[in-house]
Design a protein around this motif. Sequence first.
Motif, mmCIF file in Angstrom:
data_model
loop_
_atom_site.group_PDB
_atom_site.id
_atom_site.type_symbol
_atom_site.label_atom_id
_atom_site.label_comp_id
_atom_site.label_asym_id
_atom_site.label_seq_id
_atom_site.Cartn_x
_atom_site.Cartn_y
_atom_site.Cartn_z
ATOM 1 N N UNK A 86 0.679 -1.068 0.171
ATOM 2 C CA UNK A 86 0.116 0.050 0.064
ATOM 3 C C UNK A 86 0.782 1.361 -0.002
ATOM 4 N N UNK A 87 2.036 1.069 -0.742
ATOM 5 C CA UNK A 87 2.839 2.289 -0.580
ATOM 6 C C UNK A 87 2.992 3.054 -2.128
ATOM 7 N N UNK A 88 3.577 4.102 -2.314
ATOM 8 C CA UNK A 88 3.540 4.870 -3.379
ATOM 9 C C UNK A 88 4.583 4.006 -4.399
ATOM 10 N N UNK A 89 4.465 3.860 -5.673
ATOM 11 C CA UNK A 89 5.409 3.322 -6.431
ATOM 12 C C UNK A 89 6.826 3.898 -6.479
ATOM 13 N N UNK A 90 7.676 3.030 -6.316
ATOM 14 C CA UNK A 90 9.130 3.672 -6.186
ATOM 15 C C UNK A 90 9.488 4.677 -7.397
ATOM 16 N N UNK A 91 10.188 5.499 -7.177
ATOM 17 C CA UNK A 91 10.667 6.598 -8.050
ATOM 18 C C UNK A 91 11.669 5.871 -8.756
#
Length: 126
Positions: A86-91
Amino acid sequence: PRLDRPAATAVLVEQESRLPGYWSSAEMTCVMEDALRLQQISMSLFENATDNGDDLRGSLEQHHPALEAAALHAAFEQMREAVRRGRPLPGREELLLGVARSLMKREFAEAPQVAAAVASVLARGG
């Protein structure tokens, strides 16, 4: 642009694992099959390297298509893990470092270290 599809696939795969068959189409099936193909190519690359006692520092030209597939698969797995948690996609830089760690079996703190490691491999005639 090359990362758009693995990112979308990561979301779809995790969605499908939570609610199988809930939202499916022929296009999604094709996307999932592509992800499996990348995984198979990636696994065969590492299995062949292990069988031959190679650490993938051999001819980059020889391994290029499989390395590209392995890199895309490693990026996909990082994105999938982010979705799963449930985290943002990595940059991009985080993906680069993770892919480099995965493929080169070394720790990297920043992108210039990855660039230097790749340059070193290329300088050795990889």
